[in-house]
Design a protein around this motif. Structure first.
Motif, PDB file in Angstrom:
ATOM      1  N   SER A 189      30.970  32.201  48.401  1.00  0.00           N
ATOM      2  CA  SER A 189      32.235  31.503  48.648  1.00  0.00           C
ATOM      3  C   SER A 189      33.411  32.462  48.757  1.00  0.00           C
ATOM      4  O   SER A 189      34.525  32.058  49.083  1.00  0.00           O
ATOM      5  N   GLY A 190      33.166  33.743  48.486  1.00  0.00           N
ATOM      6  CA  GLY A 190      34.212  34.759  48.554  1.00  0.00           C
ATOM      7  C   GLY A 190      33.580  36.124  48.465  1.00  0.00           C
ATOM      8  O   GLY A 190      32.349  36.261  48.551  1.00  0.00           O
ATOM      9  N   PRO A 191      34.377  37.182  48.340  1.00  0.00           N
ATOM     10  CA  PRO A 191      33.808  38.528  48.215  1.00  0.00           C
ATOM     11  C   PRO A 191      32.763  38.597  47.107  1.00  0.00           C
ATOM     12  O   PRO A 191      32.941  38.018  46.037  1.00  0.00           O
ATOM     13  N   ASP A 192      31.674  39.284  47.393  1.00  0.00           N
ATOM     14  CA  ASP A 192      30.579  39.385  46.433  1.00  0.00           C
ATOM     15  C   ASP A 192      29.888  40.729  46.670  1.00  0.00           C
ATOM     16  O   ASP A 192      29.140  40.890  47.633  1.00  0.00           O
ATOM     17  N   ARG A 208      32.724  41.487  55.412  1.00  0.00           N
ATOM     18  CA  ARG A 208      33.479  40.278  55.050  1.00  0.00           C
ATOM     19  C   ARG A 208      33.382  39.958  53.563  1.00  0.00           C
ATOM     20  O   ARG A 208      34.253  39.290  53.006  1.00  0.00           O
ATOM     21  N   LEU A 209      32.303  40.408  52.933  1.00  0.00           N
ATOM     22  CA  LEU A 209      32.102  40.101  51.518  1.00  0.00           C
ATOM     23  C   LEU A 209      32.572  41.229  50.601  1.00  0.00           C
ATOM     24  O   LEU A 209      32.335  41.172  49.394  1.00  0.00           O
ATOM     25  N   SER A 258      35.535  43.441  48.876  1.00  0.00           N
ATOM     26  CA  SER A 258      36.956  43.380  48.516  1.00  0.00           C
ATOM     27  C   SER A 258      37.571  44.754  48.309  1.00  0.00           C
ATOM     28  O   SER A 258      38.757  44.951  48.574  1.00  0.00           O
TER      29      SER A 258
END
Length: 926
Positions: A372-375, A407-408, A410
């Motif tokens: 659902s977000g950076p991982d 994309r994942l 941060s």
């Protein structure tokens, strides 16, 4: 060990393949099957919009293929990033026969499928292995391969299957693709374009699908909206109530037809229980149609075992040995009609039940879609998947994994590094726009100076590969200058790329860019290696000096570099990277010892390494070296092989060797047409045009049209920055200008020529110089120079040049009244020209002999002239002892196709065995 796809046999549940109309399409499928059963390989593309009946036609083909072995695969949109997944799906039932393939092919396919470790295989070698495997399997029964939804195949599989489809000749193998739109990978294959049903058949299908009354106006509207699309005719009425069907009039809908069909499926999905919709989502998110995985994921989500029943009753989904959606639009509707959170939950469940050892890449892909977000942990998994994809040769897959990893991520430093790696992979996969976009992402992050230099380097490579020749040299120069402080070896390689890009760009390059590159090279610090100088360093310095100071200053370094590459001590990597350039340099500095040795060694290295896409370039250099020796059969073989490989790989081959061969053979009509077309296509000021003008000069000199030869040679030698053709055309310019009476032009050309021949000092260089000086001289001086030229060239393998020296000497002797001496020279020249196959020059010598009072007959043509270029090449390889599988590996053909071509060769030449090829084929110099 990882695999791009589970071993499985894809098959649809049995359903009726009764089709309405489609008589023409069914007839084409019947003819297709007839050819395959008769042993003739065929490929066809069935193209049309979603729902038009492509899959139904494939099912009809399958049910009609009695006596044939079948293999099926289907592209799945969510599986497009998994390298060779579609190919593995098609070949899954055949992999047990891999041991029957030649070693390099077997290893390439096993590595591509993740069945063994090894260097990343060349995709064309994977294609050849696939062709060989299909041909072997088809020895038992004719084989029909059916590939549905080709537009969703992973790129590696699509390229390989397109390659195979173009090479089917004498194998009982047929390949049928169904796709929505034309694609580059299938370009040029025969097509069946499926249109909508005729009005009467559309009305029958619409009426048969309804149980209640249908108003005529509503029927007309539905038929018009559906445009004959069978699936639309079945689905669009489902959006209307019985009252609307019986007497209402549906409002116009502006949505595109596929979207309207998908919307119809969504409405049907909305009527299903929530648990059924969630199960459909899991099935839509699972790409391989494995019911075990679907049920295990459903169990993790708490879905009951009977959740599939309502979907089956609605005719949307069937779960048996395989999970099957009624249509791909049902799959997309089931996936897109849900919330982002629901999709993430489905992917998380699928990731949890996917084996991390057997399917690590698919698991990583599910984890990426579940995030659902950076991982960082998932991004790291994707990086590892990219590494595995690279090892299998799937650069497009590696780029997709890395792009998702970016994309994942941060952390700005790691994000920039991954973006740079993704850009590199995208470039290698040929996705230039995607690569440039990722470079922008990388630059927005925190890159150090070395990484920023690598960004510039990649921009330069992209510009050159994308054909932006005016931009590439400057970008590569800037990158090289930045790299000097971090990696001097990489900087030198980049300068060499920049030099080649600037020379190749010619007039398109920015003014002064080539000189700027050369000046920058000459300010580099010396090689830090305390041992012998590295060939790359010597080669680069020699090329820079060539442009900056001229031939005299550069020739020693260039000769040294050429001899270092000719020694046989160079590494595989060095030969792969720079062997072609070293061979060209060897010819440019009149090095008779190295010109053929380097070319042969580089071709051998390229073949053994499997880097087949590089072969056309080095075959051009080998063909040039063969022409210089007068080995026209070898030159023709290099042309044919280069053209064959270029056609297989989709690369472009500039016809440098073909132009000169036709010109030297004196095939006037054919050569003139190709010369004119090449100049028109390439542009007057390009290097390609310069080569064409040189060929024209050779042709006109052979035919005795000296004014035309002089004009063409002037054009060919006009680019003084270009180190090859501008030099090679000068002897032709001297000869033509002298014969045309333009002594000033000939003298100027000769002075330019000596700037290249004197520093070299080889017999080749000084033999050409002596002949050219003799043409400008008189009396005893000319006589002595002609004899020196013949003596020097006799010590080389340059038979065409020797014969030309004998010809011009004989012409001079005849004009001096020494007819007996003239006959000796002209007779020797004529015999050598005829032996080589230089017909125009031979005719010129024959005319001169006739002027001395001697008459000669004309040469008879051999029967080998009846062979096509490919047949002649296959015949020569067979004569040289290569087996059918070895010839097939060389030319991207199956052994069976080679056998087929050899049978035609035997018939045309009137022989019955390989042993007789020596008697009917010309050897070197014949």
């Amino acid at each position: 060990m990882e695999r791009p796809g589970r071993r499985r046999s894809f098959s649809r549940p049995h359903r009726s393949v009764e089709m309405r109309d489609r008589q023409a399409e069914r007839q084409m499928m019947a003819e297709f099957l007839g050819s395959v059963r008769a042993g003739d390989g065929r490929a066809v593309v069935v193209r049309g919009e979603p729902g038009v009946g492509k899959s139904a036609l494939l099912d009809y083909l399958v049910e009609s293929a009695s006596g044939c072995r079948l293999a099926r695969a289907a592209g799945v949109e969510s599986e497009m990033e998994l390298a060779y997944a579609g190919l593995h799906q098609l070949l899954a039932s055949m992999v047990h026969r891999l041991d029957g393939l030649p070693g390099p092919q077997r290893d390439a396919l096993q590595t591509a499928f993740g069945l063994s470790d090894g260097p990343a295989p060349d995709r064309f070698l994977v294609g050849l292995a696939t062709l060989s495997l299909l041909a072997e399997v088809a020895e038992d029964h004719p084989l029909v391969c059916v590939v549905d939804d080709e537009q969703w195949l992973d790129r590696a599989s699509s390229q390989v299957l397109g390659f195979v489809a173009r090479r089917l000749v004498a194998e009982p193998v047929g390949v049928v693709f169904a796709t929505r739109a034309a694609t580059d990978d299938l370009a040029g294959l025969p097509e069946v374009v499926m249109e909508g049903l005729e009005d009467a058949d559309a009305r029958d299908l619409l009426q048969a699908s309804l149980s209640g009354p249908l108003d005529a106006q509503v029927a007309n509207r539905l038929i018009a909206d559906a445009a004959g699309n069978p699936l639309a005719l079945l689905e669009l009425p489902r959006g209307l109530t019985p009252a609307e069907l019986a007497g209402g009039f549906a409002l116009p809908n502006a949505m595109p037809l596929p979207s309207r069909i998908e919307a119809s499926f969504r409405r049907r999905l909305d009527d299903l229980p929530e648990e059924t919709r969630r199960l459909l989502l899991v099935a839509a998110a699972e790409p391989i149609g494995d019911p075990v995985l679907v049920w295990r994921a459903a169990e993790r989500l708490g879905l009951p075992a009977d959740a599939a029943a309502p979907a089956a009753e609605a005719g949307l989904l069937e779960v048996g040995a395989h999970v099957w959606f009624r249509h791909p639009l049902v799959r997309s509707a089931a996936y897109r009609s849900t919330s982002v959170q629901s999709r993430q939950e489905a992917h998380r469940a699928l990731a949890d039940v996917t084996d991390p050892v057997a399917d690590p890449d698919r698991r990583a892909w599910h984890l990426a879609h579940a995030a659902s977000g950076p991982d960082e942990s998932v991004a790291a998994e994707l990086e590892r998947s990219a590494d595995r994809a690279r090892a299998r040769g799937g650069m497009a897959a590696a780029a997709a994994f890395l792009d998702r990893a970016v994309r994942l991520t941060s952390d700005p430093i790691q994000r920039a590094e991954r973006a740079l790696a993704a850009a590199q992979a995208s470039f290698q996969a040929g996705a230039f726009d995607a690569a440039l976009g990722l470079l922008t992402v990388a630059e927005a992050g925190r890159l150090d100076d070395f990484e920023r230099a690598r960004v510039e380097l990649l921009r330069g490579h992209i510009a050159f590969a994308a054909g932006r020749f005016s931009d590439a040299p400057g970008l590569l120069l800037a990158a090289a200058e930045q790299l000097e402080n971090y990696d001097l070896q990489l900087a030198r390689e980049t300068y060499l790329h920049a030099w080649a890009a600037a020379v190749g760009a010619g007039h398109l390059a920015a003014d002064g860019i080539l000189l700027s590159i050369c000046h920058a090279v000459r300010t580099l610090p010396p090689d830090s290696d305390t041992g012998d100088p590295q060939p790359l360093v010597v080669l680069l310095e020699g090329l820079a000096t060539l442009i900056a100071e001229g031939r005299a200053a550069s020739t020693p370094a260039l000769l040294l570099a050429a001899r270092m590459f000719a020694s046989g001590d160079r590494s595989v990597e060095e030969m792969l990277r720079w062997g072609w350039l070293a061979a060209a340099v060897s010819i440019a500095v009149w090095d008779d010892d190295g010109r053929l040795a380097i070319a042969e060694q580089t071709v051998r290295t390229v073949r053994e390494s499997g880097a087949l896409a590089q072969l056309p370039v080095i075959l051009t250099v080998l063909g040039t070296a063969a022409l210089l020796s007068g080995d026209f059969s070898r030159a023709a073989a290099a042309i044919a092989e280069g053209d064959t490989i270029a056609a297989a790989t989709g690369s472009m081959v500039v016809p440098h060797v073909a132009l000169r061969l036709l010109a030297l053979q004196g095939k006037e009509a054919e050569a003139s047409a190709m010369i004119a077309a090449t100049i028109e296509q390439a542009g007057e000021q390009s290097i390609t045009a310069a080569n064409a003008y040189w060929a024209a000069a050779l042709l006109h000199n052979g035919c005795g049209r000296y004014a035309e030869a002089a004009a063409a040679a002037q054009q060919a030698s006009s680019n003084t920055f270009e180190p090859w053709i501008s030099t090679w055309a000068l002897p032709d310019l001297v000869e033509a200008a002298v014969r045309a009476g333009d002594i000033a032009l000939a003298q100027d050309a000769f002075e330019r020529l000596t700037e290249t021949t004197q520093p070299s000092g080889t017999d080749w260089a000084l033999g050409i110089e002596a002949r050219s000086r003799a043409l400008l001289s008189d009396g005893a001086v000319a006589d002595k120079l002609y004899q020196e030229s013949i003596e020097r060239l006799s010590r080389t393998e340059l038979r065409p040049e020797l014969a030309r020296s004998q010809l011009v000497y004989g012409e001079w002797l005849r004009r001096a009244g020494r007819r007996t001496d003239a006959r000796d020279q002209l007779r020797s020249a004529h015999e050598l020209f005829e032996a080589i196959g230089m017909d125009a020059f031979a005719e010129r010598a024959r005319r001169e002999l006739a002027a001395t009072g001697e008459r000669l007959g004309r040469r008879d043509e051999t029967t080998s002239g009846e062979l096509t270029a490919q047949e002649a090449l296959i015949a020569q390889l067979a004569r040289d002892g290569l087996s059918n599988p070895e010839i097939g590996a060389r030319l991207f053909l199956s052994a069976r196709t080679v056998k087929y071509h050899l049978a035609k060769v035997f018939t045309k030449l009137g022989i019955t065995s390989r042993a007789q090829l020596d008697q009917v084929l010309p050897g070197p110099g014949q």
